[in-house]
Design a protein around this motif. Structure first.
Motif, PDB file in Angstrom:
ATOM      1  N   LEU A  34       0.829  -1.210   0.000  1.00 52.95           N
ATOM      2  CA  LEU A  34       0.000   0.000   0.000  1.00 52.95           C
ATOM      3  C   LEU A  34       0.863   1.259   0.000  1.00 52.95           C
ATOM      4  N   ARG A  35       1.896   1.255   0.834  1.00 53.47           N
ATOM      5  CA  ARG A  35       2.753   2.441   0.924  1.00 53.47           C
ATOM      6  C   ARG A  35       3.506   2.673  -0.384  1.00 53.47           C
ATOM      7  N   SER A  36       3.901   1.577  -1.030  1.00 55.97           N
ATOM      8  CA  SER A  36       4.648   1.729  -2.282  1.00 55.97           C
ATOM      9  C   SER A  36       3.771   2.339  -3.378  1.00 55.97           C
ATOM     10  N   ARG A  37       2.462   2.342  -3.136  1.00 60.52           N
ATOM     11  CA  ARG A  37       1.555   2.967  -4.102  1.00 60.52           C
ATOM     12  C   ARG A  37       1.200   4.391  -3.678  1.00 60.52           C
ATOM     13  N   ALA A  45      -3.968  10.011  -2.474  1.00 59.70           N
ATOM     14  CA  ALA A  45      -2.885  10.259  -1.511  1.00 59.70           C
ATOM     15  C   ALA A  45      -1.696  10.889  -2.238  1.00 59.70           C
ATOM     16  N   GLN A  46      -1.394  10.376  -3.422  1.00 61.53           N
ATOM     17  CA  GLN A  46      -0.275  10.938  -4.197  1.00 61.53           C
ATOM     18  C   GLN A  46      -0.569  12.361  -4.640  1.00 61.53           C
ATOM     19  N   ARG A  47      -1.790  12.583  -5.088  1.00 53.96           N
ATOM     20  CA  ARG A  47      -2.149  13.936  -5.534  1.00 53.96           C
ATOM     21  C   ARG A  47      -2.052  14.916  -4.370  1.00 53.96           C
ATOM     22  N   LYS A  48      -2.544  14.452  -3.225  1.00 54.45           N
ATOM     23  CA  LYS A  48      -2.509  15.297  -2.030  1.00 54.45           C
ATOM     24  C   LYS A  48      -1.059  15.635  -1.672  1.00 54.45           C
ATOM     25  N   LEU A  50      -1.582   5.649 -11.932  1.00 54.43           N
ATOM     26  CA  LEU A  50      -0.767   6.528 -11.086  1.00 54.43           C
ATOM     27  C   LEU A  50       0.200   7.388 -11.907  1.00 54.43           C
ATOM     28  N   GLU A  51       0.412   7.011 -13.165  1.00 50.46           N
ATOM     29  CA  GLU A  51       1.287   7.761 -14.081  1.00 50.46           C
ATOM     30  C   GLU A  51       2.616   8.196 -13.447  1.00 50.46           C
ATOM     31  N   PRO A  52       3.400   7.212 -13.016  1.00 46.46           N
ATOM     32  CA  PRO A  52       4.684   7.545 -12.389  1.00 46.46           C
ATOM     33  C   PRO A  52       5.689   8.059 -13.420  1.00 46.46           C
ATOM     34  N   LYS A  53       6.760   8.666 -12.923  1.00 46.91           N
ATOM     35  CA  LYS A  53       7.804   9.159 -13.829  1.00 46.91           C
ATOM     36  C   LYS A  53       8.824   8.069 -14.098  1.00 46.91           C
ATOM     37  N   MET A  54       9.049   7.243 -13.068  1.00 51.71           N
ATOM     38  CA  MET A  54      10.070   6.203 -13.182  1.00 51.71           C
ATOM     39  C   MET A  54       9.437   4.869 -12.791  1.00 51.71           C
ATOM     40  N   ALA A  69       6.767   7.127  -3.834  1.00 51.33           N
ATOM     41  CA  ALA A  69       5.681   6.969  -4.813  1.00 51.33           C
ATOM     42  C   ALA A  69       5.182   8.332  -5.271  1.00 51.33           C
ATOM     43  N   ALA A  70       4.996   9.232  -4.308  1.00 51.07           N
ATOM     44  CA  ALA A  70       4.504  10.568  -4.658  1.00 51.07           C
ATOM     45  C   ALA A  70       5.517  11.323  -5.508  1.00 51.07           C
ATOM     46  N   ALA A  71       6.802  11.003  -5.316  1.00 51.49           N
ATOM     47  CA  ALA A  71       7.846  11.657  -6.109  1.00 51.49           C
ATOM     48  C   ALA A  71       7.888  11.099  -7.530  1.00 51.49           C
ATOM     49  N   GLY A  72       7.171  10.006  -7.762  1.00 50.00           N
ATOM     50  CA  GLY A  72       7.069   9.503  -9.130  1.00 50.00           C
ATOM     51  C   GLY A  72       7.667   8.125  -9.371  1.00 50.00           C
TER      52      GLY A  72
END
Lengths: 426, 251
Positions: free
Chosen positions: A378-381, B107-110, B164-168, B78-81
């Protein structure tokens, strides 16, 4: 066998603080219950059935003081259209209650049903007596003898709204004893809701008689007052093809003992009893369940989940008894705890006793921590740790909450648990 | 995009050095592949980059777009991409796939200071992406990965990546447990995400996956180091001759 002197003394000391109500039609049942209680004595620390839960504060003469608590949120079930019956510290509040008339059901108060003859006479204390064998439940006998009020609900049809019993706690030392009798005629269907802490100390008994093809849904929450104590009993008898589904949410409360005694007496009956509890710190929660299969092709499920942290204690004593001839029994029992730290504990005593040879019974009991693999996933997401723990905790409780059939009610319960988890994070 | 310099990692529980000085640089818009025999440290690299517990970094650095990855919590990475497609996606009973993805996305957007996506937009988006990966509505409703086949689990990983459209993106042995059709489907999903602004690191044992996801650069990893770097032809060489020749050549 004579009772030990200490037990006799303790019992008489408790009784001296109570007055036996006159109670018209219920008078005989109350006297019988008192005799029963004197024979059993109140529960003591050395009783096998109270091995994991200390009964002292439940049996002492006065209720230990319990500070009042403002939950700071709208009461549960507030948004649900229901018939409200309100008790404040065990005393009926007419002003806050709705008119007790509703199509398909008659509702009376125990304290007001004074006639010499009453339908409830065939049930009051009767199911409780049956539930005293093979294990004695003295607090239920005490309840039958001394209950000051309660409701007598006779369901003849399918009332359009749930009947909602609301228990407020407004006095720090209140000691409430309520006894409800619920009778469903053949084919009837109803939902009973209960919520609130009720008193500093609450002794509640509910006798439920479900006739053939009738269905009773029961959903309760026990109030978030940290210092409240409660000892509750449900005694249910199920007829042919009847259904009883009971769910309890317990959040907080220094001491709770919920006993549920169910007897499946008609073929093809279904009984599900479930509980979710969340405790943080000074919290002791005991689910004691006894389900007897005495008919063919019945199904029973016990689903109990406990989330414990900061030294909280959870107890589960659950039994499935399959009597001779109760073939095709389908019995399931699961009790699980999620221990969020090393200080909390879960004590479980699952029991099966089977005297029929063509049955399927399973039981399981586990204790565990948060699944680290799932947490990392979950955290990795991108889900922050606290939120991820809450998500997994809710998931852990889901099997119990899903036992509530009505979606609006189960969503309401889930939302309450979610809020609790957010308040008690970390 | 991803800059790994002289990375040294050991297991926390035992005194065992796994990575012994990894240097790797993945540029935006490029696909790098890492191949190598079992136990060479490929999966460890992916775990360390995503922040899994149990590893101790004893030297070196890893940066994503100039930010120190190793100093961040997994959710911050994850939030960093950063996104890791797991070799063994985890089953989470009781948590719906949809709830999980929406929680993660928001959570990532936030964390990035963006507005949360509302339920309607989210539903539209996930339905469109799921369709491309042949993930049906039922799979979206079920608990995360519970009862999913190996192929379904991997497709679910790619769905998460697409949402999630990550960068990496790091793909850890995404081909393991896949039949030919599933591998094609997953590869198409990955290829659809190839973009000027996105980097990929594909970890695999076999050339097979690289037939579908064509790499720009191939690295061979052995005993905790990258021992050889080349173009796509390096993967073919491994396929034909195995690792033995390469290892001998370097030794």
């Amino acid at each position: 066998m004579a009772l030990p002197q200490t037990k006799l003394d303790a019992t008489e000391e408790r009784l001296s603080s109570l007055t036996l109500p006159e109670g018209g039609w219920s008078g005989a049942a109350r006297k019988d219950a008192l005799a029963r209680l004197r024979e059993y004595g109140l529960p003591g620390r050395r009783d096998e059935y109270w091995k994991y839960t200390r009964p002292d504060t439940l049996v002492q003469p006065g209720a230990p003081r319990a500070a009042l608590f403002d939950p700071g949120e709208a009461p549960v079930f507030d948004s649900i259209d229901r018939l409200k019956i309100v008790f404040v510290d065990g005393v009926f509040d007419a002003g806050a209650s709705d008119d007790l008339s509703l199509e398909g059901v008659t509702i009376e108060r125990l304290a007001e049903a004074q006639s010499d003859l009453h339908w409830a006479q065939s049930l009051y204390g009767v199911l409780e007596v049956k539930g005293q064998d093979p294990v004695q439940r003295p607090l239920a006998a005490l309840n039958t003898a001394y209950a000051t009020d309660g409701v007598l609900i006779h369901v003849t049809g399918k009332p359009s709204r749930p009947i909602s019993l609301i228990y407020h706690h407004r006095s720090e030392s209140s000691d409430a004893i309520l006894h409800h009798v619920i009778k469903l005629d053949a084919g009837a269907e109803a939902t009973i809701l209960e919520n609130g802490p009720a008193a500093a100390r609450f002794n509640k008994c509910m006798e439920v008689d479900i006739a053939d093809n009738a269905t009773l849904h029961h959903v309760r929450t026990q109030g978030r007052d940290h210092e409240r104590r409660a000892a509750t009993h449900i005694f249910a008898r199920l007829g042919t093809e009847s259904v009883f589904k009971s769910f309890t949410l317990t959040a907080n409360g220094v001491l709770t003992r919920n006993e549920c005694v169910i007897e499946l007496t008609g073929d093809d009956a279904v009984a599900h009893v479930a509980g979710a509890c969340v405790g943080d710190g000074d919290f002791h929660h005991d689910d004691t369940v006894f389900i007897t299969h005495d008919a063919v092709n019945c199904e029973s499920r016990q689903v109990f989940k406990k989330v414990l942290r900061n030294g909280a204690t959870g107890v589960f004593q659950g039994k499935i008894l399959v009597k001779p001839g109760a073939q095709k029994t389908d019995g399931y029992q699961i009790s699980q705890s999620l221990l969020l730290d090393d200080d909390s504990q879960f004590l479980a005593k699952p029991e099966l006793e089977i005297y029929a040879d063509d049955v399927a019974c399973s039981h399981g009991s586990t204790s565990g921590a948060i699944d680290e693999e799932a947490l990392f996933y979950l955290r990795s997401r991108g889900v922050p740790e606290g939120e991820a723990v809450n998500l997994l905790t809710l998931a852990f409780l889901a099997e119990a909450v899903e036992e509530i059939e009505d979606e609006t009610l189960s969503e309401e319960i889930t939302a309450r648990i979610e809020q609790w988890l957010i308040r008690h994070a970390g | 995009m991803l800059e790994i310099k002289n990375l040294h990692v050991k297991l926390e529980e035992e005194d065992k050095q796994i990575l012994k000085g990894v240097d790797l640089s993945v540029e935006a818009g490029k696909v790098h592949a890492i191949m190598g025999p079992n136990g060479s440290g490929k999966s460890t690299l992916s775990y360390v980059l995503s922040g899994r517990e149990g590893y101790e970094v004893t030297g070196g650095s890893a940066e994503l777009l100039g930010e120190d990855l190793l100093d961040m919590e997994p959710e911050e990475r994850a939030a960093a991409g950063l996104f890791l497609a797991f070799q063994y996606p985890v089953e989470i009973p009781g948590v719906g796939n949809m709830t999980f993805l929406r929680t993660a996305l928001n959570a990532q957007r936030k964390a990035r200071g963006q507005e949360e996506m509302n339920a309607t937009d989210f539903l539209k988006l996930i339905r469109a992406k799921a369709k491309e990966l042949k993930i049906d509505a039922d799979m979206l409703k079920r608990p995360v990965n519970v009862g999913f086949s190996g192929g379904e689990k991997k497709r679910n990983e790619i769905l998460q990546m697409a949402m999630l459209e990550p960068k990496m993106c790091i793909l850890d042995e995404t081909d393991s447990g896949l039949d030919v059709d599933a591998m094609k489907l997953v590869s198409e999903g990955v290829n659809a995400l190839r973009d000027e602004g996105r980097g990929f690191l594909v970890i695999t044992h076999y050339q097979r996956l690289l037939d579908h996801i064509k790499p720009d650069v191939v690295h061979i990893m052995s005993d905790g180091r990258i021992i050889k770097t080349g173009g796509p032809e390096l993967a073919l060489e491994v396929e034909q001759n195995g690792y033995a020749d390469l290892l001998a050549e370097v030794a």
